[in-house]
Design a protein around this motif. Structure first.
Motif, mmCIF file in Angstrom:
data_model
loop_
_atom_site.group_PDB
_atom_site.id
_atom_site.type_symbol
_atom_site.label_atom_id
_atom_site.label_comp_id
_atom_site.label_asym_id
_atom_site.label_seq_id
_atom_site.Cartn_x
_atom_site.Cartn_y
_atom_site.Cartn_z
ATOM 1 N N TYR A 1 86.378 42.277 5.680
ATOM 2 C CA TYR A 1 85.382 41.279 5.138
ATOM 3 C C TYR A 1 86.014 40.434 3.853
ATOM 4 O O TYR A 1 86.895 40.414 3.499
ATOM 5 C CB TYR A 1 84.115 41.943 4.883
ATOM 6 C CG TYR A 1 84.229 43.045 3.320
ATOM 7 C CD1 TYR A 1 84.955 44.377 3.733
ATOM 8 C CD2 TYR A 1 83.834 42.771 2.483
ATOM 9 C CE1 TYR A 1 84.900 45.286 2.641
ATOM 10 C CE2 TYR A 1 84.088 43.624 1.185
ATOM 11 C CZ TYR A 1 84.643 44.989 1.356
ATOM 12 O OH TYR A 1 84.896 45.672 0.342
ATOM 13 N N LEU A 56 85.232 38.355 0.371
ATOM 14 C CA LEU A 56 84.304 38.271 -1.033
ATOM 15 C C LEU A 56 83.369 37.009 -1.275
ATOM 16 O O LEU A 56 83.704 36.046 -0.557
ATOM 17 C CB LEU A 56 85.097 38.354 -1.987
ATOM 18 C CG LEU A 56 85.920 39.587 -2.447
ATOM 19 C CD1 LEU A 56 86.859 39.586 -3.707
ATOM 20 C CD2 LEU A 56 85.013 40.827 -2.414
ATOM 21 N N GLU A 111 79.493 40.385 -4.055
ATOM 22 C CA GLU A 111 80.859 40.625 -3.577
ATOM 23 C C GLU A 111 80.811 40.627 -2.127
ATOM 24 O O GLU A 111 81.931 41.352 -1.774
ATOM 25 C CB GLU A 111 81.364 42.223 -3.916
ATOM 26 C CG GLU A 111 81.729 42.053 -5.635
ATOM 27 C CD GLU A 111 82.791 43.114 -5.786
ATOM 28 O OE1 GLU A 111 83.259 43.687 -4.963
ATOM 29 O OE2 GLU A 111 82.928 43.432 -7.118
ATOM 30 N N PHE A 112 80.003 40.183 -1.328
ATOM 31 C CA PHE A 112 80.263 39.935 0.234
ATOM 32 C C PHE A 112 79.936 38.750 0.519
ATOM 33 O O PHE A 112 78.764 38.085 0.291
ATOM 34 C CB PHE A 112 79.073 41.042 0.715
ATOM 35 C CG PHE A 112 78.776 40.989 2.037
ATOM 36 C CD1 PHE A 112 79.925 41.783 2.992
ATOM 37 C CD2 PHE A 112 78.065 40.139 2.685
ATOM 38 C CE1 PHE A 112 79.854 41.547 4.370
ATOM 39 C CE2 PHE A 112 77.830 40.021 4.182
ATOM 40 C CZ PHE A 112 78.976 40.851 4.922
ATOM 41 N N GLN A 114 73.834 43.824 0.801
ATOM 42 C CA GLN A 114 74.324 44.901 -0.098
ATOM 43 C C GLN A 114 74.699 46.046 0.747
ATOM 44 O O GLN A 114 75.495 46.675 0.207
ATOM 45 C CB GLN A 114 73.270 45.180 -0.976
ATOM 46 C CG GLN A 114 73.134 44.436 -2.272
ATOM 47 C CD GLN A 114 71.844 44.279 -3.083
ATOM 48 O OE1 GLN A 114 70.733 44.812 -2.622
ATOM 49 N NE2 GLN A 114 71.989 43.910 -4.319
ATOM 50 N N GLU A 142 78.072 45.755 2.157
ATOM 51 C CA GLU A 142 79.201 45.889 1.134
ATOM 52 C C GLU A 142 79.756 47.516 0.810
ATOM 53 O O GLU A 142 80.694 47.731 0.648
ATOM 54 C CB GLU A 142 78.683 45.072 -0.222
ATOM 55 C CG GLU A 142 79.968 44.676 -0.750
ATOM 56 C CD GLU A 142 80.177 45.266 -2.309
ATOM 57 O OE1 GLU A 142 78.913 45.155 -2.929
ATOM 58 O OE2 GLU A 142 81.162 45.762 -2.473
ATOM 59 N N ASP A 188 82.920 49.202 2.008
ATOM 60 C CA ASP A 188 83.625 49.536 0.806
ATOM 61 C C ASP A 188 84.357 50.768 1.293
ATOM 62 O O ASP A 188 85.617 51.429 0.755
ATOM 63 C CB ASP A 188 82.825 49.519 -0.338
ATOM 64 C CG ASP A 188 83.832 49.751 -1.661
ATOM 65 O OD1 ASP A 188 84.786 49.051 -1.744
ATOM 66 O OD2 ASP A 188 83.654 50.956 -2.422
#
Ligand code: AMP
Length: 572
Positions: A438, A440, A449-450, A481, A484, A488
């Motif tokens: 993915y 940023l 942050e995605f 969200q 992400e 992560d």
């Protein structure tokens, strides 16, 4: 056999890129096994203690694995953690620390494969208070008798992160190569595997010299699902099949239901047990007037009063661990049964569709919420088109045409079933792809942050994931969200083995999550590796995210071959 021999072979497999070479290495290892060691070894290579449908996962937490390494190596837990941080792999950390240890523990004897496997099973079965401590001491005991390279794989296995990069197709080839040095028996082994999804059991049967063509289905061994081919229109379908059954294609949740003497289990498309999530289906199945059966259908949340199907998203809400009774009341399911693979002790997979369908209709009359899928029989493309339009009007996805004379083709995409779906742009179908990395966020999206996904199709000849799209649209803020957060957790430092990509995303992830994507068309591209010949691969034009498919695993996604077929279809 000593577990160190297994570990040494794993180290070679890990360093090998060629699929055939990996199979040859596994075949050599299998040849060295005693008969009773074959089944455990197959499960271990698969990274588990049992077939995944049995739900017996080893999963020691990292914290506890660190404790076990500390106890065996004499290094503090802090020092183990520091070593782990260097490489990002706890297995390699254990290997390094153990190799620095001056001598093996005096009391320790080397681990055999059987001892390691039985400890793994115990670890997987332990639960409840104090179980973590007992798991740590079992793992410590194994580490005590381990060479450094063994420690690497003992730790990775116990964390559920073995990831040798050798999939079931390569293990199947290894089994054949163990007897013939080539793939002579691969197809027969594959067929048996497709009927029971238990490669350990098939391997045991095979090396005992039994005839695999007599292998048959049995309740509570899930069958690998039959898959549908695509054609571009009704005419092509009729030319291919002649008179056929044209079934409604429901966009819900595929279920395989197994019943024997009142016991019921429901398996997902990925063949995971999900019985407890669907009490109304389980209850109805247990009341069927039969001794045993295996049947398959698509479950949809259905509003009987308004005669209306709920959406795929609403149906998917039923797949949950908690609040099951409440959801069962709010969104009761109807299972549209479309196949019957076993009945009262008889394997039905080899029977023709027409015969299976007859038995199915007999069994599922007055068995609400279990109902036969809707269908018409025709050899007329115009009638197919009218039926198709009618179904789309009712909110369904399209049709699946079925060859009346074909058996149930487990685990394969054959022209026994052909789908025709409502179209998205020039593309006749959506595609299912796996997320491999993915990006940023930029600009407004930075706070999440995605910034989008890099996704791939599966080349089933090389067993590699090949990139086909960067997807930046179709996500709600909530979805961004949650992506992400989900991604992560499965971030990896380097490009994962088995991924073929020219692009480098901000973060690589383990190929795990499957998404359905719609696109305007398939184009040629110098950037993506899907089907790449020379400098040109295939790419999706204007891809947009439709849904996260947690009912599909990375091995179930659209293949490169299908993309090329779709590209050819689109030209027409
Ligand atoms: P697709 O996932 O688009 O390749 O389409 C195949 C899927 O359609 C199957 O995996 C089933 O989950 C679903 N499906 C819905 N209705 C039917 C039906 N009548 N017969 C077979 N599969 C169906």
């Amino acid at each position: 056999m000593l577990f160190s021999e297994v570990a040494e072979c794993f180290a070679k497999v890990e360093a090998t890129a060629s699929r055939l070479e990996m199979s040859a290495q596994a075949a050599e290892l299998l040849k060295k096994c005693e008969k009773e060691e074959v089944k455990p070894l197959i499960y271990i290579i698969e990274g588990n203690v049992a077939p995944s449908h049995e739900g017996l996962d080893i999963g020691i937490g990292e914290k506890f694995a660190i404790r076990a390494i500390s106890q065996t190596s004499g290094y503090t837990e802090k020092a183990v953690l520091a070593e782990y941080k260097k490489s990002g792999d706890l297995g390699s950390a254990a290997e390094n620390l153990l190799s620095k240890k001056s001598q093996m523990s005096l009391a320790s004897s080397p681990n055999t494969l059987s001892k390691a496997y039985s400890s793994f099973v115990k670890i997987a079965q332990m639960s409840g208070a104090g179980s973590q401590e007992s798991k740590v001491s079992l793992l410590s005991e194994l580490l005590n008798g381990a060479k450094p390279v063994e420690a690497r794989y003992l730790i990775r296995f116990c964390l559920g992160k073995l990831r040798l990069g050798i999939g079931d197709p390569s293990i199947i080839d290894a089994l054949s190569m163990m007897k013939h040095d080539d793939k002579t028996d691969s197809q027969t082994i594959l067929r048996a595997f497709n009927l029971c999804s238990d490669l350990g059991e098939v391997a045991e049967y095979y090396i005992a010299g039994k005839d695999l063509s007599h292998f048959s289905t049995q309740p509570f061994k899930p069958i690998r699902p039959a898959l549908a081919e695509r054609l571009s229109n009704a005419e092509e379908i009729m030319n291919k099949l002649g008179k056929c059954a044209v079934e409604a294609k429901y966009d819900g949740l595929r279920m395989q239901v197994h019943v024997r003497e009142g016991r019921v289990d429901i398996y997902s498309r990925k063949l995971e047990k999900m019985t407890h999530m669907f009490p109304e289906i389980t209850q109805a199945a247990s009341k069927l007037k039969i001794k045993s059966a295996i049947f398959e259908g698509e479950a949809l949340a259905y509003n009987a009063k308004e005669k209306k199907y709920y959406s795929f998203q609403q149906t998917m809400q039923r797949k949950r661990k908690y609040g099951i009774e409440g959801m069962a009341k709010e969104f009761p399911l109807r299972l549209f049964v479309f196949d019957l693979m076993y009945l009262n002790g008889k394997d039905m997979t080899l029977e023709k569709y027409s015969k299976r369908r007859k038995s199915l209709e007999k069994l599922f009359s007055k068995t609400e919420p279990l109902v036969p899928s809707e269908l018409i029989y025709t050899d007329n493309p115009k009638k197919l088109d009218i039926y198709f339009t009618d179904l789309i009007g009712q909110g369904l996805e399209g049709i699946i045409a079925k060859d009346l004379s074909q058996p149930y083709v487990a685990g394969a995409r054959k022209f026994a079933w052909i789908k025709l779906k409502k179209s998205y742009g020039a593309l006749a179908d959506t595609v299912d792809i796996v997320i491999i990395g993915y990006y940023l966020g930029k600009g407004q999206r930075q706070e999440f942050e995605f910034g989008g996904l890099l996704a791939a199709v599966l080349n089933d000849e090389t067993d590699e994931f090949e990139t086909i799209a960067k997807i930046g649209s179709g996500f709600s803020e909530d979805e961004m969200q949650s992506f992400e957060k989900m991604l992560d957790e499965i971030k990896v430092k380097d490009k994962p083995k088995g991924v073929n990509s020219k692009l480098t995303p901000d973060f690589w992830v383990k190929p795990k999550y499957v998404i359905t994507v719609a696109a305007d068309e398939i184009t040629l591209s110098p950037m993506h590796t899907a089907g790449m010949v020379g400098e040109t691969g295939y790419a999706l034009r204007f891809p947009r995210m439709m849904s996260l498919r947690d009912d599909k695993g990375p091995e179930d996604i659209t293949t490169t071959k299908e993309i090329i077929e779709m590209f050819e279809m689109q030209k027409k």
